[in-house]
Design a protein around this motif. Structure first.
Motif, PDB file in Angstrom:
ATOM      1  N   VAL A  85       0.822  -1.204   0.000  1.00  0.00           N
ATOM      2  CA  VAL A  85       0.000   0.000   0.000  1.00  0.00           C
ATOM      3  C   VAL A  85       0.863   1.264   0.000  1.00  0.00           C
ATOM      4  CG1 VAL A  85      -0.180   0.191   2.523  1.00  0.00           C
ATOM      5  CG2 VAL A  85      -2.038   1.046   1.099  1.00  0.00           C
ATOM      6  N   MET A  86       0.394   2.265  -0.717  1.00  0.00           N
ATOM      7  CA  MET A  86       0.962   3.605  -0.595  1.00  0.00           C
ATOM      8  C   MET A  86       0.185   4.356   0.485  1.00  0.00           C
ATOM      9  SD  MET A  86       1.023   6.729  -3.268  1.00  0.00           S
ATOM     10  CE  MET A  86       2.633   7.431  -3.522  1.00  0.00           C
ATOM     11  N   ALA A  87      -1.154   4.195   0.453  1.00  0.00           N
ATOM     12  CA  ALA A  87      -1.981   4.888   1.441  1.00  0.00           C
ATOM     13  C   ALA A  87      -3.380   4.278   1.481  1.00  0.00           C
ATOM     14  CB  ALA A  87      -2.092   6.372   1.086  1.00  0.00           C
ATOM     15  N   ASN A  88      -3.965   4.301   2.659  1.00  0.00           N
ATOM     16  CA  ASN A  88      -5.389   4.012   2.791  1.00  0.00           C
ATOM     17  C   ASN A  88      -6.141   5.276   2.412  1.00  0.00           C
ATOM     18  OD1 ASN A  88      -6.005   1.327   3.875  1.00  0.00           O
ATOM     19  ND2 ASN A  88      -4.715   1.958   5.586  1.00  0.00           N
ATOM     20  N   LEU A  89      -7.198   5.130   1.652  1.00  0.00           N
ATOM     21  CA  LEU A  89      -8.000   6.293   1.269  1.00  0.00           C
ATOM     22  C   LEU A  89      -9.291   6.384   2.059  1.00  0.00           C
ATOM     23  CD1 LEU A  89      -7.479   6.249  -2.596  1.00  0.00           C
ATOM     24  CD2 LEU A  89      -6.246   7.562  -0.844  1.00  0.00           C
ATOM     25  N   GLY A  90      -9.778   5.249   2.552  1.00  0.00           N
ATOM     26  CA  GLY A  90     -10.987   5.352   3.359  1.00  0.00           C
ATOM     27  C   GLY A  90     -11.663   4.029   3.614  1.00  0.00           C
ATOM     28  N   TRP A  91     -12.478   4.048   4.648  1.00  0.00           N
ATOM     29  CA  TRP A  91     -13.371   2.940   4.992  1.00  0.00           C
ATOM     30  C   TRP A  91     -14.781   3.477   4.828  1.00  0.00           C
ATOM     31  CZ3 TRP A  91      -8.747   3.696   7.346  1.00  0.00           C
ATOM     32  CH2 TRP A  91      -7.939   2.591   7.604  1.00  0.00           C
ATOM     33  N   ASP A  92     -15.616   2.751   4.127  1.00  0.00           N
ATOM     34  CA  ASP A  92     -16.993   3.171   3.890  1.00  0.00           C
ATOM     35  C   ASP A  92     -17.949   2.030   4.225  1.00  0.00           C
ATOM     36  OD1 ASP A  92     -16.561   5.834   2.591  1.00  0.00           O
ATOM     37  OD2 ASP A  92     -15.472   4.600   1.145  1.00  0.00           O
ATOM     38  N   GLU A  93     -19.187   2.404   4.457  1.00  0.00           N
ATOM     39  CA  GLU A  93     -20.252   1.434   4.683  1.00  0.00           C
ATOM     40  C   GLU A  93     -19.897   0.416   5.764  1.00  0.00           C
ATOM     41  OE1 GLU A  93     -22.047  -0.137   1.080  1.00  0.00           O
ATOM     42  OE2 GLU A  93     -21.326   1.614  -0.032  1.00  0.00           O
ATOM     43  N   VAL A  94     -19.330   0.898   6.862  1.00  0.00           N
ATOM     44  CA  VAL A  94     -18.990   0.020   7.979  1.00  0.00           C
ATOM     45  C   VAL A  94     -20.279  -0.416   8.664  1.00  0.00           C
ATOM     46  CG1 VAL A  94     -17.757  -0.193  10.167  1.00  0.00           C
ATOM     47  CG2 VAL A  94     -16.788   1.202   8.319  1.00  0.00           C
ATOM     48  N   ARG A 130     -14.459  -5.214  -0.460  1.00  0.00           N
ATOM     49  CA  ARG A 130     -15.490  -5.389   0.582  1.00  0.00           C
ATOM     50  C   ARG A 130     -14.972  -6.473   1.505  1.00  0.00           C
ATOM     51  NH1 ARG A 130     -19.863  -3.150   2.643  1.00  0.00           N
ATOM     52  NH2 ARG A 130     -21.483  -4.553   3.356  1.00  0.00           N
ATOM     53  N   THR A 131     -14.713  -6.113   2.757  1.00  0.00           N
ATOM     54  CA  THR A 131     -14.158  -7.051   3.720  1.00  0.00           C
ATOM     55  C   THR A 131     -15.232  -7.456   4.709  1.00  0.00           C
ATOM     56  OG1 THR A 131     -11.954  -6.121   3.450  1.00  0.00           O
ATOM     57  CG2 THR A 131     -12.354  -7.382   5.469  1.00  0.00           C
ATOM     58  N   THR A 132     -15.261  -8.752   5.008  1.00  0.00           N
ATOM     59  CA  THR A 132     -16.237  -9.315   5.937  1.00  0.00           C
ATOM     60  C   THR A 132     -15.498 -10.061   7.032  1.00  0.00           C
ATOM     61  OG1 THR A 132     -17.844  -9.569   4.152  1.00  0.00           O
ATOM     62  CG2 THR A 132     -18.212 -10.897   6.139  1.00  0.00           C
ATOM     63  N   GLY A 133     -15.872  -9.787   8.280  1.00  0.00           N
ATOM     64  CA  GLY A 133     -15.331 -10.506   9.422  1.00  0.00           C
ATOM     65  C   GLY A 133     -16.426 -11.349  10.046  1.00  0.00           C
ATOM     66  N   THR A 134     -16.094 -12.589  10.355  1.00  0.00           N
ATOM     67  CA  THR A 134     -17.057 -13.499  10.977  1.00  0.00           C
ATOM     68  C   THR A 134     -16.459 -14.075  12.257  1.00  0.00           C
ATOM     69  OG1 THR A 134     -16.237 -15.422   9.758  1.00  0.00           O
ATOM     70  CG2 THR A 134     -18.038 -14.176   8.739  1.00  0.00           C
ATOM     71  N   ASN A 135     -17.351 -14.571  13.118  1.00  0.00           N
ATOM     72  CA  ASN A 135     -16.844 -15.259  14.303  1.00  0.00           C
ATOM     73  C   ASN A 135     -16.670 -16.736  13.995  1.00  0.00           C
ATOM     74  OD1 ASN A 135     -19.352 -16.539  14.549  1.00  0.00           O
ATOM     75  ND2 ASN A 135     -20.012 -15.303  16.295  1.00  0.00           N
ATOM     76  N   GLN A 136     -16.324 -17.514  14.999  1.00  0.00           N
ATOM     77  CA  GLN A 136     -16.035 -18.939  14.830  1.00  0.00           C
ATOM     78  C   GLN A 136     -17.245 -19.735  14.346  1.00  0.00           C
ATOM     79  OE1 GLN A 136     -15.910 -17.246  17.732  1.00  0.00           O
ATOM     80  NE2 GLN A 136     -17.660 -18.095  18.857  1.00  0.00           N
ATOM     81  N   ASP A 137     -18.441 -19.195  14.495  1.00  0.00           N
ATOM     82  CA  ASP A 137     -19.659 -19.875  14.039  1.00  0.00           C
ATOM     83  C   ASP A 137     -20.073 -19.444  12.636  1.00  0.00           C
ATOM     84  OD1 ASP A 137     -19.907 -21.174  16.555  1.00  0.00           O
ATOM     85  OD2 ASP A 137     -20.847 -19.368  17.374  1.00  0.00           O
ATOM     86  N   ARG A 146     -13.185  -0.882   1.811  1.00  0.00           N
ATOM     87  CA  ARG A 146     -11.938  -0.150   2.045  1.00  0.00           C
ATOM     88  C   ARG A 146     -11.300   0.158   0.707  1.00  0.00           C
ATOM     89  NH1 ARG A 146      -6.151  -1.396   4.403  1.00  0.00           N
ATOM     90  NH2 ARG A 146      -6.553  -3.529   3.781  1.00  0.00           N
ATOM     91  N   THR A 147     -10.858   1.387   0.558  1.00  0.00           N
ATOM     92  CA  THR A 147     -10.203   1.829  -0.670  1.00  0.00           C
ATOM     93  C   THR A 147      -8.756   2.172  -0.349  1.00  0.00           C
ATOM     94  OG1 THR A 147     -12.297   2.679  -1.516  1.00  0.00           O
ATOM     95  CG2 THR A 147     -10.291   3.484  -2.572  1.00  0.00           C
ATOM     96  N   VAL A 148      -7.843   1.608  -1.144  1.00  0.00           N
ATOM     97  CA  VAL A 148      -6.409   1.791  -0.926  1.00  0.00           C
ATOM     98  C   VAL A 148      -5.708   2.125  -2.236  1.00  0.00           C
ATOM     99  CG1 VAL A 148      -6.297   0.258   1.089  1.00  0.00           C
ATOM    100  CG2 VAL A 148      -5.984  -0.694  -1.190  1.00  0.00           C
ATOM    101  N   MET A 149      -4.610   2.844  -2.100  1.00  0.00           N
ATOM    102  CA  MET A 149      -3.707   3.067  -3.236  1.00  0.00           C
ATOM    103  C   MET A 149      -2.622   2.013  -3.120  1.00  0.00           C
ATOM    104  SD  MET A 149      -3.279   7.190  -3.251  1.00  0.00           S
ATOM    105  CE  MET A 149      -2.952   7.480  -4.968  1.00  0.00           C
TER     106      MET A 149
END
Length: 165
Positions: A85-94, A130-137, A146-149
């Motif tokens: 990455v050069m830079a993070n540009l933003g997180w949206d729709e959290v 589009r990143t998704t985090g889940t638990n063990q179930d 997330r948008t990145v350069m």
């Protein structure tokens, strides 16, 4: 002995819209993680660090700080998405559709949504996932875009040589 290069991460040219990366590391969240992160960030919401208070809520126990959740899941995605990455540009729709609790293990994946060349910096491209985090179930605990350069191959800082010993 053969020396093999380690994973060098994806460059802009390596991404394709629709690709899904299942990030390799899961992480079990501890009480110490939650309390330290909450106190270090001066978050005074008692539901994160006061077990007696949290027991009286509909959840019945402390909730993991949502800022910790986004930081953890972002971190899990770095090797696949933003290692170069050069830079993070933003997180949206959290979105946090379900609670995360101390003792839960978090896993994550990212889908490439868009790619475009940078209009102002020819050495990078812009990637949105589009990143998704889940638990063990398998219950979704967080989603975000997330948008990145990301550097193009042949640009950006060069990793130093490893020395034997």
């Amino acid at each position: 002995m053969t020396v093999r290069e380690g994973w060098q991460g994806r460059y802009f040219e390596d991404f394709e819209v629709g690709d899904v990366y299942r990030h390799g590391l899961g992480r079990t969240v501890t009480q110490a993680d939650n309390i330290w992160f909450t106190l270090l960030t001066q978050n005074t919401a008692r539901v994160h660090f006061d077990a007696h208070y949290a027991a009286q809520t509909e959840f019945g126990r402390p909730l993991v700080n949502s800022a910790f959740t986004i930081a953890l899941v972002t971190g899990q995605s770095v090797n696949d998405v933003s290692y170069n990455v050069m830079a993070n540009l933003g997180w949206d729709e959290v979105r946090l559709p379900n609670p995360l609790f101390e003792g839960d293990t978090v896993y994550s994946s990212s889908e490439v949504l868009t790619l475009r060349e940078s209009r102002s910096r020819p050495e990078v491209g812009i990637v949105t996932v589009r990143t998704t985090g889940t638990n063990q179930d398998g219950t979704v605990v967080i989603t975000f875009n997330r948008t990145v350069m990301v550097y193009r191959r042949g640009f950006g800082p060069v990793q130093g040589p490893m020395t034997g010993g």
